[in-house]
Scaffold this motif. Sequence first.
Motif, PDB file in Angstrom:
ATOM      1  N   HIS A 176      -0.424 -14.377   2.741  1.00 32.60           N
ATOM      2  CA  HIS A 176       0.426 -13.421   3.451  1.00 32.60           C
ATOM      3  C   HIS A 176      -0.313 -13.000   4.707  1.00 32.60           C
ATOM      4  O   HIS A 176      -1.450 -13.423   4.937  1.00 32.60           O
ATOM      5  CB  HIS A 176       0.715 -12.210   2.555  1.00 32.60           C
ATOM      6  CG  HIS A 176       2.084 -11.628   2.756  1.00 32.60           C
ATOM      7  ND1 HIS A 176       2.541 -11.218   3.986  1.00 32.60           N
ATOM      8  CD2 HIS A 176       3.088 -11.344   1.887  1.00 32.60           C
ATOM      9  CE1 HIS A 176       3.763 -10.736   3.876  1.00 32.60           C
ATOM     10  NE2 HIS A 176       4.135 -10.802   2.596  1.00 32.60           N
ATOM     11  N   PHE A 177       0.331 -12.114   5.529  1.00 29.38           N
ATOM     12  CA  PHE A 177      -0.350 -11.654   6.726  1.00 29.38           C
ATOM     13  C   PHE A 177      -0.862 -10.224   6.597  1.00 29.38           C
ATOM     14  O   PHE A 177      -1.423  -9.678   7.543  1.00 29.38           O
ATOM     15  CB  PHE A 177       0.545 -11.801   7.980  1.00 29.38           C
ATOM     16  CG  PHE A 177       1.871 -11.100   7.903  1.00 29.38           C
ATOM     17  CD1 PHE A 177       2.008  -9.797   8.354  1.00 29.38           C
ATOM     18  CD2 PHE A 177       2.992 -11.755   7.412  1.00 29.38           C
ATOM     19  CE1 PHE A 177       3.225  -9.152   8.297  1.00 29.38           C
ATOM     20  CE2 PHE A 177       4.221 -11.119   7.371  1.00 29.38           C
ATOM     21  CZ  PHE A 177       4.341  -9.813   7.810  1.00 29.38           C
ATOM     22  N   PHE A 178      -0.664  -9.605   5.427  1.00 32.50           N
ATOM     23  CA  PHE A 178      -1.295  -8.315   5.143  1.00 32.50           C
ATOM     24  C   PHE A 178      -1.310  -8.105   3.635  1.00 32.50           C
ATOM     25  O   PHE A 178      -0.768  -8.912   2.870  1.00 32.50           O
ATOM     26  CB  PHE A 178      -0.571  -7.173   5.861  1.00 32.50           C
ATOM     27  CG  PHE A 178       0.795  -6.834   5.321  1.00 32.50           C
ATOM     28  CD1 PHE A 178       0.984  -5.706   4.546  1.00 32.50           C
ATOM     29  CD2 PHE A 178       1.903  -7.621   5.620  1.00 32.50           C
ATOM     30  CE1 PHE A 178       2.243  -5.376   4.065  1.00 32.50           C
ATOM     31  CE2 PHE A 178       3.160  -7.296   5.143  1.00 32.50           C
ATOM     32  CZ  PHE A 178       3.334  -6.186   4.364  1.00 32.50           C
ATOM     33  N   CYS A 179      -1.967  -7.029   3.211  1.00 38.76           N
ATOM     34  CA  CYS A 179      -2.138  -6.764   1.777  1.00 38.76           C
ATOM     35  C   CYS A 179      -0.887  -6.082   1.229  1.00 38.76           C
ATOM     36  O   CYS A 179      -0.834  -4.845   1.086  1.00 38.76           O
ATOM     37  CB  CYS A 179      -3.363  -5.895   1.548  1.00 38.76           C
ATOM     38  SG  CYS A 179      -4.915  -6.639   2.076  1.00 38.76           S
ATOM     39  N   GLU A 180       0.126  -6.868   0.918  1.00 39.16           N
ATOM     40  CA  GLU A 180       1.388  -6.340   0.399  1.00 39.16           C
ATOM     41  C   GLU A 180       1.374  -6.354  -1.125  1.00 39.16           C
ATOM     42  O   GLU A 180       0.761  -7.229  -1.744  1.00 39.16           O
ATOM     43  CB  GLU A 180       2.571  -7.133   0.931  1.00 39.16           C
ATOM     44  CG  GLU A 180       3.904  -6.476   0.635  1.00 39.16           C
ATOM     45  CD  GLU A 180       5.055  -7.148   1.366  1.00 39.16           C
ATOM     46  OE1 GLU A 180       5.990  -6.447   1.746  1.00 39.16           O
ATOM     47  OE2 GLU A 180       5.023  -8.379   1.537  1.00 39.16           O
ATOM     48  N   ALA A 181       2.081  -5.414  -1.716  1.00 39.65           N
ATOM     49  CA  ALA A 181       2.015  -5.184  -3.159  1.00 39.65           C
ATOM     50  C   ALA A 181       2.312  -6.424  -4.007  1.00 39.65           C
ATOM     51  O   ALA A 181       1.497  -6.805  -4.852  1.00 39.65           O
ATOM     52  CB  ALA A 181       2.941  -4.040  -3.540  1.00 39.65           C
ATOM     53  N   PRO A 182       3.463  -7.090  -3.862  1.00 38.35           N
ATOM     54  CA  PRO A 182       3.746  -8.234  -4.736  1.00 38.35           C
ATOM     55  C   PRO A 182       2.733  -9.371  -4.596  1.00 38.35           C
ATOM     56  O   PRO A 182       2.395 -10.026  -5.581  1.00 38.35           O
ATOM     57  CB  PRO A 182       5.147  -8.689  -4.277  1.00 38.35           C
ATOM     58  CG  PRO A 182       5.740  -7.500  -3.627  1.00 38.35           C
ATOM     59  CD  PRO A 182       4.601  -6.810  -2.965  1.00 38.35           C
ATOM     60  N   THR A 183       2.235  -9.582  -3.382  1.00 32.99           N
ATOM     61  CA  THR A 183       1.248 -10.639  -3.173  1.00 32.99           C
ATOM     62  C   THR A 183      -0.060 -10.299  -3.855  1.00 32.99           C
ATOM     63  O   THR A 183      -0.706 -11.166  -4.458  1.00 32.99           O
ATOM     64  CB  THR A 183       1.007 -10.848  -1.660  1.00 32.99           C
ATOM     65  OG1 THR A 183       2.258 -11.034  -1.020  1.00 32.99           O
ATOM     66  CG2 THR A 183       0.128 -12.054  -1.410  1.00 32.99           C
ATOM     67  N   MET A 184      -0.473  -9.041  -3.768  1.00 33.42           N
ATOM     68  CA  MET A 184      -1.706  -8.619  -4.446  1.00 33.42           C
ATOM     69  C   MET A 184      -1.547  -8.754  -5.954  1.00 33.42           C
ATOM     70  O   MET A 184      -2.496  -9.136  -6.646  1.00 33.42           O
ATOM     71  CB  MET A 184      -2.034  -7.166  -4.078  1.00 33.42           C
ATOM     72  CG  MET A 184      -2.270  -6.917  -2.596  1.00 33.42           C
ATOM     73  SD  MET A 184      -3.613  -7.908  -1.914  1.00 33.42           S
ATOM     74  CE  MET A 184      -5.003  -7.275  -2.834  1.00 33.42           C
ATOM     75  N   LEU A 185      -0.367  -8.446  -6.471  1.00 29.18           N
ATOM     76  CA  LEU A 185      -0.144  -8.542  -7.910  1.00 29.18           C
ATOM     77  C   LEU A 185      -0.290  -9.982  -8.397  1.00 29.18           C
ATOM     78  O   LEU A 185      -0.810 -10.223  -9.488  1.00 29.18           O
ATOM     79  CB  LEU A 185       1.246  -8.004  -8.253  1.00 29.18           C
ATOM     80  CG  LEU A 185       1.615  -7.965  -9.734  1.00 29.18           C
ATOM     81  CD1 LEU A 185       0.681  -7.032 -10.484  1.00 29.18           C
ATOM     82  CD2 LEU A 185       3.057  -7.521  -9.921  1.00 29.18           C
ATOM     83  N   ARG A 186       0.136 -10.951  -7.594  1.00 26.97           N
ATOM     84  CA  ARG A 186       0.029 -12.351  -7.998  1.00 26.97           C
ATOM     85  C   ARG A 186      -1.419 -12.816  -8.094  1.00 26.97           C
ATOM     86  O   ARG A 186      -1.722 -13.779  -8.803  1.00 26.97           O
ATOM     87  CB  ARG A 186       0.805 -13.241  -7.024  1.00 26.97           C
ATOM     88  CG  ARG A 186       2.312 -13.168  -7.200  1.00 26.97           C
ATOM     89  CD  ARG A 186       3.021 -14.316  -6.507  1.00 26.97           C
ATOM     90  NE  ARG A 186       3.009 -14.171  -5.064  1.00 26.97           N
ATOM     91  CZ  ARG A 186       3.945 -13.527  -4.374  1.00 26.97           C
ATOM     92  NH1 ARG A 186       4.963 -12.951  -5.009  1.00 26.97           N
ATOM     93  NH2 ARG A 186       3.879 -13.453  -3.066  1.00 26.97           N
ATOM     94  N   LEU A 187      -2.325 -12.131  -7.396  1.00 31.62           N
ATOM     95  CA  LEU A 187      -3.737 -12.504  -7.455  1.00 31.62           C
ATOM     96  C   LEU A 187      -4.445 -11.895  -8.661  1.00 31.62           C
ATOM     97  O   LEU A 187      -5.510 -12.361  -9.046  1.00 31.62           O
ATOM     98  CB  LEU A 187      -4.470 -12.047  -6.180  1.00 31.62           C
ATOM     99  CG  LEU A 187      -4.021 -12.652  -4.849  1.00 31.62           C
ATOM    100  CD1 LEU A 187      -4.887 -12.106  -3.719  1.00 31.62           C
ATOM    101  CD2 LEU A 187      -4.096 -14.163  -4.887  1.00 31.62           C
TER     102      LEU A 187
END
Length: 319
Positions: A176-187
């Motif tokens: 992603h291009f910033f620390c967004e909630a759903p993307t962080m959750l996938r990590l």
Amino acid sequence: MDEDNKTFFSDFTLTGLFTNNKASGFLFSIICAIFFMAMIANGVMIFLIHMDPHLHTPMYFLLSHLSLIDMMYISTIVPKMLVDYLRDKRTISFVACTAQYFLYMGLVGAEFFLLGLMAYDRYVAICNPLRYSALMSPRICWIILASSWFGGTLDSFLLTPITMSLPFCASHKINHFFCEAPTMLRLACGDKAAYEMVMYLCCVVMLLIPFSVVLVSYTRVLTTVHQMKSAEGKKKAFATCSSHMMVVMLFYGAALYTYMLPQSYHTPIKDKVFSAFYTILTPLLNPLIYSLRNRDVTGAFRRVLARCQGPCGGTVGEF
């Protein structure tokens, strides 16, 4: 213990938007232009509303704070993305990612609430004009503003500790291009049940309720407009409401996709595109659609310019 600390506090790598070498320079120029145009447009709106007594009304009071929120939350994301491209560096520290997450969630949450309450303002102005001054008094306006900021701040304080305390033991590459909630959750690879429950509740309160207020308010407004006898008044009101609805649908629609659609429907490309709509494009569209294109604001701009030919000054109204 060292391995645990590395798991929690290692730097992340953002893939960003500039992944195609041939198009990245052009995309950088477009985003850079949008950022500076958004900052200038919103800054001009705040300045005009502050300087011109004709704009010291509830609607423009709320719009000035919408512009302030837009300036703040686009500044939490875009400058770092642009600087990283110029430096050819895509890492972000754990602390910086946490700060970006906290600020972004708080600011975008405040905007969710504020847009819903601004739709209520339009409903009162068109459907109950005789009671407008009572229903949208300065005290009510400050309550609306405080409620928006409180809701966004509460959202940040609830979600940030839960998200950033999860162990990111899989990959530290954020697609992603910033620390967004759903993307962080996938990590994350820990127990996500508590996070998912809190996120669901926050989405209902922050997204569905304000969005429902918007839909109900503008449905009532359009019904009232349709019943108007004056063709000129009907045309003007319908044009205003339709432009407002376009921006609101773009903002809430992209957010609903990001936060409420099941993860099976998500892809990295779609996530970036939808996020770009409401984090980069909307802060530019808001001042253009809501304010800079109407006669009140253009009139205020001319008056302020005329005043600034001499010593530039002004008074601040009750708001």
